[in-house]
Write an enzyme that holds these catalytic residues in place. Structure first.
Site, mmCIF file in Angstrom:
data_model
loop_
_atom_site.group_PDB
_atom_site.id
_atom_site.type_symbol
_atom_site.label_atom_id
_atom_site.label_comp_id
_atom_site.label_asym_id
_atom_site.label_seq_id
_atom_site.Cartn_x
_atom_site.Cartn_y
_atom_site.Cartn_z
ATOM 1 N N GLY A 53 30.191 -29.950 -28.723
ATOM 2 C CA GLY A 53 30.118 -30.665 -30.010
ATOM 3 C C GLY A 53 31.476 -31.152 -30.472
ATOM 4 C CB CYS A 84 32.020 -34.421 -34.823
ATOM 5 S SG CYS A 84 30.660 -34.845 -35.888
ATOM 6 C CG HIS A 99 14.583 -50.522 -61.818
ATOM 7 N ND1 HIS A 99 15.890 -50.712 -62.181
ATOM 8 C CD2 HIS A 99 13.992 -49.827 -62.826
ATOM 9 C CE1 HIS A 99 16.091 -50.172 -63.378
ATOM 10 N NE2 HIS A 99 14.963 -49.624 -63.789
HETATM 11 C C1 LIG Z 1 38.398 -32.309 -40.997
HETATM 12 C C2 LIG Z 1 37.772 -33.480 -40.301
HETATM 13 C C3 LIG Z 1 36.726 -34.148 -40.900
HETATM 14 C C4 LIG Z 1 36.149 -35.240 -40.264
HETATM 15 N N1 LIG Z 1 35.116 -35.885 -40.885
HETATM 16 C C5 LIG Z 1 34.564 -36.970 -40.300
HETATM 17 C C6 LIG Z 1 33.484 -37.642 -40.909
HETATM 18 O O1 LIG Z 1 33.027 -37.294 -41.999
HETATM 19 N N2 LIG Z 1 32.947 -38.715 -40.266
HETATM 20 C C7 LIG Z 1 33.425 -39.150 -39.054
HETATM 21 O O2 LIG Z 1 32.909 -40.121 -38.506
HETATM 22 N N3 LIG Z 1 34.453 -38.517 -38.452
HETATM 23 C C8 LIG Z 1 35.023 -37.440 -39.037
HETATM 24 N N4 LIG Z 1 36.051 -36.787 -38.405
HETATM 25 C C9 LIG Z 1 36.525 -37.302 -37.100
HETATM 26 C C10 LIG Z 1 35.585 -36.871 -35.939
HETATM 27 O O3 LIG Z 1 35.428 -35.478 -35.960
HETATM 28 C C11 LIG Z 1 36.176 -37.325 -34.620
HETATM 29 O O4 LIG Z 1 36.458 -38.700 -34.689
HETATM 30 C C12 LIG Z 1 35.202 -37.087 -33.466
HETATM 31 O O5 LIG Z 1 34.891 -35.737 -33.334
HETATM 32 C C13 LIG Z 1 35.832 -37.610 -32.177
HETATM 33 O O6 LIG Z 1 35.013 -37.313 -31.110
HETATM 34 P P1 LIG Z 1 35.617 -37.280 -29.637
HETATM 35 O O7 LIG Z 1 34.432 -37.289 -28.739
HETATM 36 O O8 LIG Z 1 36.631 -38.314 -29.461
HETATM 37 O O9 LIG Z 1 36.421 -35.909 -29.530
HETATM 38 P P2 LIG Z 1 36.115 -34.444 -30.016
HETATM 39 O O10 LIG Z 1 34.882 -34.365 -30.823
HETATM 40 O O11 LIG Z 1 37.362 -33.940 -30.629
HETATM 41 O O12 LIG Z 1 35.846 -33.660 -28.661
HETATM 42 C C14 LIG Z 1 36.839 -33.447 -27.707
HETATM 43 C C15 LIG Z 1 36.512 -32.192 -26.930
HETATM 44 O O13 LIG Z 1 37.320 -32.114 -25.776
HETATM 45 C C16 LIG Z 1 37.698 -30.768 -25.553
HETATM 46 N N5 LIG Z 1 38.904 -30.775 -24.701
HETATM 47 C C17 LIG Z 1 40.136 -31.241 -25.030
HETATM 48 N N6 LIG Z 1 40.974 -31.149 -23.983
HETATM 49 C C18 LIG Z 1 40.260 -30.608 -22.960
HETATM 50 C C19 LIG Z 1 40.552 -30.274 -21.618
HETATM 51 N N7 LIG Z 1 41.766 -30.503 -21.081
HETATM 52 N N8 LIG Z 1 39.581 -29.717 -20.859
HETATM 53 C C20 LIG Z 1 38.343 -29.491 -21.360
HETATM 54 N N9 LIG Z 1 37.999 -29.802 -22.634
HETATM 55 C C21 LIG Z 1 38.941 -30.362 -23.417
HETATM 56 C C22 LIG Z 1 37.925 -30.243 -26.955
HETATM 57 O O14 LIG Z 1 37.853 -28.837 -26.997
HETATM 58 C C23 LIG Z 1 36.794 -30.910 -27.714
HETATM 59 O O15 LIG Z 1 35.638 -30.115 -27.747
HETATM 60 C C24 LIG Z 1 36.628 -35.664 -38.995
HETATM 61 C C25 LIG Z 1 37.683 -34.977 -38.384
HETATM 62 C C26 LIG Z 1 38.250 -33.902 -39.023
HETATM 63 C C27 LIG Z 1 39.384 -33.166 -38.339
#
Ligand SMILES: Cc1cc2nc3c(=O)[nH]c(=O)nc-3n(C[C@H](O)[C@H](O)[C@H](O)COP(=O)(O)OP(=O)(O)OC[C@H]3O[C@@H](n4cnc5c(N)ncnc54)[C@H](O)[C@@H]3O)c2cc1C
Length: 462
Positions: A38, A41, A446
């Protein structure tokens, strides 16, 4: 060495749906996750924060706002342990549901461990339980996300500062919370903890809060937070931290050129995020990164190495869940459905979940000005919105940037109750080419918030 068709690194918002879809298309796929299914997010971002925003809203109503609606609440109590448990239950349900979805998918293997490149298309996984394993595939997808940026400020290593991740483990309300950075993450946490009972102070280095938004939006939001007794200092550069003998933290800052001092119990660092690319050993593949470590990709999300793609936050640009998810659809559909999708000109809606929310889509007034566009602004205070009056929250306003010739909507900002939902209605109009002169006379139910879009665009009547 294990041979796969596809390797997905990171079980985040792009990685999980992509890996499932690849496996369902018959590709032998492995997804590697170092922590929790997950990603940010589900575990440290959208899900837990929005669960807490809901608890904070309940506290805000109980603390006095419900009085105005004729409902008196005496002796309410913020139970941080219960708030935490509710959040954890929601997170766990989503995390475990996501994990089960992967485990139940044929052709898909889930490995918990940290992945790094050891050759151009060879990955080594240090399993969380067990030794290292090596694997290779022609197609590799990097979705490793980002983590909080920690600034190099004097004394920072001597204090137990909080990040957007560790603050979610607090089971007590900080007495005095000092937030460094007044952007989306800092604003959401700042308001939330103020409502839970912390005395919140925010220090923002820029000349105003919400640097990316129009001035009138930033000013209105500043006013809203100030009315909730949050102290915000702009042009405030944090210069040092020191632990006091009484176990508090002394923070020094240069505010408008003058040195000031604050004492607090907790510090939250909310100044941005950096990509998780260090551990990937990208030198072994030749995949290029920019000067901040974000992976460089083309508009189809392919890196400079054929067959290696980067999706989501790790490639830089807008860091949102819906963008990471859209990245997956672009990559998958191009590779397996002969689509020709790119990231160029895709819509960029987003919502800041303060209360009231800020929903944003398209260009803002500042950009329209900078680009020298011929534009008009439609603006409607929420105090003129029937629904807002009935609900008892008239803070903020709706604003749209339009092209007076084509009558197209170019962008919108809705700072108000359910601002994100109202913005989505405008986004649909923009995507469907529904012009503002038509929305003026649309029949909406409305009294919904969206009904006021009639009036928003009436403001543009000649
Ligand atoms: C406090 C907060 C609130 C947020 N609120 C919102 C919101 O309301 N709405 C919204 O759209 N976005 C929000 N975001 C942003 C959103 O969470 C991210 O944009 C989104 O999760 C990005 O997804 P991703 O797939 O790029 O990476 P991520 O969801 O970060 O997933 C990356 C995964 O890769 C894993 N990983 C990293 N390196 C390695 C490795 N070398 N080997 C194996 N696994 C690895 C990590 O452990 C992680 O599980 C928020 C972020 C934060 C911090």
């Amino acid at each position: 060495m294990e041979q796969y068709d596809c390797i997905v690194i990171g079980a985040g918002q792009a990685g999980v749906p992509l890996a499932k879809k690849l496996a369902k298309a018959g590709k032998k796929t492995v997804i590697i996750e170092k922590r929790y299914v997950g990603g940010t997010c589900v575990n440290d971002g959208c899900t837990p924060t929005k669960a807490w925003v809901a608890s904070a809203k309940a506290a805000y109503m109980a603390a006095g706002k419900s009085d105005a609606l004729g409902v008196k609440i005496k002796g309410y109590k913020v139970d941080m342990r219960q708030i935490m448990k509710r959040k954890d239950d929601i997170v766990m349900k989503s995390r475990l549901g996501g994990q089960k979805g992967i485990e139940d998918t044929k052709n898909l293997t889930l490995l918990f461990g940290e992945a790094s490149f050891v050759g151009p298309k060879v990955i080594l996984v240090e399993l969380n339980e067990g030794g290292p394993v090596e694997m290779t595939a022609d197609l590799i997808f990097i979705d490793t996300g980002a983590k909080p940026l920690i600034p190099e400020i004097e004394g920072i290593k001597d204090i137990d500062y909080l990040t957007s991740t560790s603050i979610l483990e607090l089971d007590e309300v900080p007495k005095q919370l000092l937030v460094i950075g007044a952007n989306y993450i800092g604003m959401e946490f700042g308001q939330m903890f103020s409502r839970f009972g912390s005395k919140v102070t925010m220090l923002e280095k820029g000349r105003r809060i919400l640097a990316q938004e129009d001035n009138d939006i930033a000013e209105e939001m500043h006013k809203i937070l100030a009315e909730e007794n949050i102290d915000i200092y702009v042009d405030a550069k944090t210069t040092g931290f020191k632990k006091t003998k009484k176990g508090k933290i002394k923070v020094t800052a240069e505010i408008k050129g003058k040195e000031e001092e604050f004492t607090c119990t907790h510090v939250l660092i909310g100044i941005g995020r950096v990509p998780q690319t260090e551990a990937l050993n990208l030198e072994k593949t030749g995949v290029k990164v920019d000067d901040r470590g974000f992976i460089k990709v083309n508009s189809k999300l392919e890196t400079n190495v054929k067959g290696i793609y980067a999706l989501g936050d790790v490639k830089g640009g807008p860091a949102f869940t819906h963008i990471a998810y859209n990245d997956y659809t672009i990559v998958y559909r191009n590779l397996f459905e002969n689509a020709r999708l790119t990231t160029t000109n895709r819509p960029l809606p987003y919502c800041m979940f303060t209360d009231p929310q800020l929903g944003r889509i398209g260009i803002d007034e500042t950009t329209a000005q900078k680009q020298g566009l011929k534009y008009k602004i439609a603006k409607l205070p929420m105090a003129h919105v029937a629904r807002a009056i009935e609900v008892g929250d008239t803070r903020g306003f709706m604003k749209a940037v339009v092209d007076p010739e084509s009558k197209k909507i170019l962008g919108a900002a809705v700072l108000g109750s359910e601002g994100g939902e109202i913005m989505s209605v405008l986004q649909m109009a923009m995507e469907g080419g529904i012009t503002y002169d038509r929305i003026r006379y649309c029949v909406f139910a409305h009294p919904t918030y969206s009904e006021s879009l009639n009036n928003l665009f009436m403001a543009l009547e000649p």
